[in-house]
Design an enzyme around this catalytic site. Structure first.
Site, PDB file in Angstrom:
ATOM      1  N   ASP A  34      27.628  15.939  38.396  1.00 18.76           N
ATOM      2  CA  ASP A  34      27.786  16.794  37.224  1.00 18.76           C
ATOM      3  C   ASP A  34      26.606  17.751  37.089  1.00 18.76           C
ATOM      4  O   ASP A  34      25.530  17.541  37.679  1.00 18.76           O
ATOM      5  CB  ASP A  34      27.909  15.923  35.967  1.00 18.76           C
ATOM      6  CG  ASP A  34      28.726  16.579  34.864  1.00 18.76           C
ATOM      7  OD1 ASP A  34      28.955  17.803  34.938  1.00 18.76           O
ATOM      8  OD2 ASP A  34      29.133  15.875  33.925  1.00 18.76           O
ATOM      9  N   ASP A  54      36.580  20.141  30.926  1.00 18.36           N
ATOM     10  CA  ASP A  54      36.399  18.981  30.054  1.00 18.36           C
ATOM     11  C   ASP A  54      37.549  18.845  29.055  1.00 18.36           C
ATOM     12  O   ASP A  54      37.666  17.823  28.376  1.00 18.36           O
ATOM     13  CB  ASP A  54      35.081  19.101  29.281  1.00 18.36           C
ATOM     14  CG  ASP A  54      33.879  18.719  30.129  1.00 18.36           C
ATOM     15  OD1 ASP A  54      34.064  18.144  31.215  1.00 18.36           O
ATOM     16  OD2 ASP A  54      32.741  19.000  29.696  1.00 18.36           O
TER      17      ASP A  54
END
Length: 759
Positions: free
Chosen positions: A507, A577
């Site tokens: 990430d 997301d």
């Protein structure tokens, strides 16, 4: 077979692909390369005639009426009477800021299904060499291009030229702008540009605009590919292309940092697209012997509309991009000799095997957030195994002093309060359940409240006497520093060596700010924009080589790092997301304009959705996520027995259709951009899968049938659900019936067809 043919007498090259061609040639005096053609197949005999119109040097005076007719520079150096967006700007030691060059040589190599041409352009007075590379692939219409900029001075003899250090071999060459490639479009009148824009939670939204005289720029200045724009485009003449038909030209840049694409229509009416590394706040100094290898920039031409372009991008990436690393390194003399010795039969060998199918995974983030523990993760893994999940991924919160997003980043050791026995027992239990174990990391980031930052506050990007801006309570580590890069590699290498981890979710939750490197003041600290990305690539490449059984997923606060560059190093990417399934229909439609469904991680999460509050049926959420690499991210502890049973059945169905979804040809039958209804068809051999999704609308507005594509008209197709048989011609002309709905609500359908043999 794709190849690049050289007409030595004419001084021209012709790249011949499956059904398209690209040509350029040398001007008579050898001082320039002229672009000749990009589009439909071109007869070799036509090359000399095309080049004749480009013969000789650029005119010393501008003639307004001739500007649109001249053969333009293939790669545009800044200097002389050139006013188009330049491909290269350089500054030499004596202050000269223009480039004049000559064609200095070329090389061609053949390795399996790939042919590569390199053409050298040498500055006439200074130690600068630019090598333009062109690569074609058997069975594809994709042309891959890039450039390498070298300081051609002798590194070992530089000191001998110190008396002429401002202009000789020992002087530094400063690169101010360097594009990977320049793509000239044919004269077709006006152009429509389509590209992807968005933001966090709303990535890859397809948009279009008409190009007008002047310049239109797409870019990222954030250090990452970005959520806001993606380095891909299509151009079609006067907006005439459709999903199924029409000429269009498309390009995609393989770069995971700051980038720029410029689309310019000059006063003569010629349009070109160019781009590469963003020159904003950037320069790159080359000393003797140094080189700068620029990102790949791939392009393709098709007459089959947007759908054909997407399918070409998908198939090429599956065959030649995904997880295959960087193979641009110049072959050794021995390797070149071996390649040249290959027979034609050898060069037409079987194409590369496609990458393995992506497993169905479970991710714990939305279930537990930072509150992870051995017992809690074990319970989730047990439920995941019941559903048929194949890979269990533990997300944030397992390391350091990590109970929220304010602390712990950078301290990549197991939190012993949460995992007193380390990760070993959890991993063993996950493996005993038949699942692979995966782990979330964010290696490029650090919290100020961490042991790493307290020990090395100079490791982050910052400017002296300036604020260190926080976003998500974190700062960005300077991967351009060799010591930081080595620490990142060693930390992750140790983590993977000590634990049986088979999946890494990498990430990066914030872009760059204050991209300073005070210790390098006066020594080109601006190079961090490119060196960070090159270092990132090198770290992942090293980890993959050391741990070949580990798969990687790229995530950057959602879809902030999705491009062909990172896809060479990972198996899949996280598009957003935002896991709201209805929002995802549009996000995924934009994503698959260029990137294949196999790499598109898509989760089924809880209802109502944490971000939008929207309530959606479980089957709808699954049908949307089935359009890519299926994952589950909901809190399984809260799912009812009925929901768990339904999820297990849907996952079993997905596993059956997975090869068709992930490796098949995608046809967009209906677009959500035209209304609250979308449908996609996937075709692989005899198997066909149709997924359709719709949102609230008047009952009569939703289509009752959806027409299919790319079937065999005279063949019969069996509907695996209903048992009915249909002629291919009927399915393409009249369509297949969708489920009847009694209320204007969210709904979806999954149809599986199998082509039958002769009866």
């Amino acid at each position: 077979m794709a190849e690049i043919w050289h007409d030595e007498a004419a001084g021209a090259w012709l790249a011949e692909m499956r059904s398209t061609a690209y040509a350029f040639g040398r001007a008579d005096d050898g001082t320039a390369l002229r672009h000749l053609h990009w589009g439909a197949p071109l007869a070799r005999a036509a090359l000399p005639g095309l080049l004749a119109t480009a013969a000789g040097p650029m005119p010393r005076r501008e003639h307004r009426l001739s500007l649109g007719r001249e053969r333009p520079d293939e790669y545009v150096p800044w200097g002389g009477l050139r006013y188009d967006e330049p491909s290269l700007k350089a500054e030499f030691g004596d202050g000269t800021r223009s480039v004049e060059w000559r064609v200095a040589g070329h090389r061609q190599t053949r390795e399996g299904p790939v042919s590569t041409l390199e053409v050298d352009l040498a500055d006439t007075a200074y130690p600068l060499l630019v090598t333009l590379a062109y690569r074609v692939y058997d069975g594809f219409d994709v042309l891959e291009r890039w450039a390498t900029v070298r300081h051609s001075g002798d590194k070992h003899s530089a000191d001998k030229h110190s008396a002429d250090k401002h202009s000789g071999d020992g002087a530094t060459v400063v690169i101010r702008q360097a594009h990977s490639a320049n793509w000239w479009l044919p004269d077709r009148g006006g152009w429509r540009l389509r590209y992807l824009h968005g933001g966090w939670g709303g990535e890859t939204q397809l948009v279009q605009t008409a190009l007008t005289p002047g310049k239109f720029v797409l870019e990222s200045r954030r250090g990452t590919t970005s959520h806001q724009l993606n380095p891909w485009f299509t151009l079609d003449p006067d907006g005439t292309a459709t999903e199924e038909d029409g000429e269009l030209w498309s390009g995609a840049l393989a770069w995971s940092g700051s980038w720029k694409l410029a689309f310019e229509t000059n006063p003569g009416g010629r349009t070109h697209a160019c781009g590469g590394v963003n020159d904003f706040d950037w320069s790159y100094r080359l000393g003797p012997g140094d080189e700068l290898v620029l990102p790949r920039f791939a392009g393709l031409y098709t007459t089959g509309g947007f759908g054909a372009a997407s399918r070409e991008w998908h198939a090429w990436q599956l065959a030649h991009v995904l997880g295959r690393g960087d193979d641009r390194a110049r072959p050794t003399a021995q390797a070149q000799a071996q390649a040249q010795a290959q027979t034609r039969a050898q060069s037409q060998a079987d194409p590369p095997a496609p990458p393995p199918l992506r497993p169905v995974l479970y991710n714990s983030w939305e279930a537990t957030s930072f509150q992870v523990s051995e017992a809690g993760q074990t319970r989730l893994a047990e439920l995941a195994a019941r559903l048929g999940i194949e890979c269990f991924v533990m997300d944030d919160g397992w390391f350091g002093d990590r109970d929220n997003d304010r602390a712990g980043l950078g301290d990549w050791s197991v939190n012993r309060d949460k995992f007193p026995r380390g990760l070993g027992p959890l991993i063993e239990r996950v493996n005993d359940l038949g699942l692979r174990f995966g782990l979330w990391v964010e290696p490029e980031m650090v919290n100020p409240d961490s042991d790493l930052y307290r020990a090395h506050p100079d490791w982050v990007y910052h400017f002296d006497r300036r604020t260190r801006s926080l976003r998500r309570n974190q700062l960005v580590l300077n991967l351009a520093r060799p010591d930081v890069a080595e620490w990142v590699f060693a930390t992750l290498d140790r983590l993977l060596t000590e634990n049986h981890i088979e999946f890494v979710k990498w990430d990066m939750n914030r872009p760059f700010s204050e991209p300073g490197w005070p210790a390098q003041a006066g020594h080109n600290p601006e190079r961090v924009w490119t060196d960070h990305v090159r270092s990132l690539y090198a770290i992942i490449d090293r980890l993959r080589a050391a741990h070949p059984g580990v798969d990687f997923e790229s995530c950057a606060g959602g879809g902030g790092r999705v491009d062909l560059g990172i896809l060479r190093r990972v198996e899949q990417v996280w598009p957003s997301d935002n896991t709201d399934a209805w929002d995802r229909v549009k996000i995924q439609e934009g994503f698959t304009q260029v990137y294949p469904p196999q790499v598109m991680t898509a989760w089924v999460t809880d209802s109502p959705n944490f971000l939008t509050g929207r309530e959606l049926p479980l089957s709808f959420r699954f049908h949307v996520a089935m359009a890519g690499a299926l994952g589950v991210g909901g809190d399984l502890l809260r799912w009812t027995d009925a929901e768990l049973a339904a999820a297990a059945e849907l996952i079993a169905t997905y596993k059956e259709i997975r090869p068709v979804i992930q490796r098949g040809r995608l046809y967009r039958l209906a677009s959500v951009s035209h209304g609250p209804f979308a449908a996609s068809e996937y075709v692989a051999g005899d198997d066909v899968v149709v997924l359709a999704w719709w949102g609230p609308q008047p009952l009569a507005a939703r289509p009752s049938r959806v027409r299919l594509a790319a079937l065999e008209a005279g063949a019969r197709y069996l509907d695996a659900g209903s048992g009915q048989r249909h002629w291919g011609a009927t399915l393409m002309a009249e369509g297949i019936a969708l489920p009847e709905e009694t209320a204007a609500t969210f709904g979806s359908a999954l149809v599986r067809l199998v082509r039958l043999g002769p009866e």
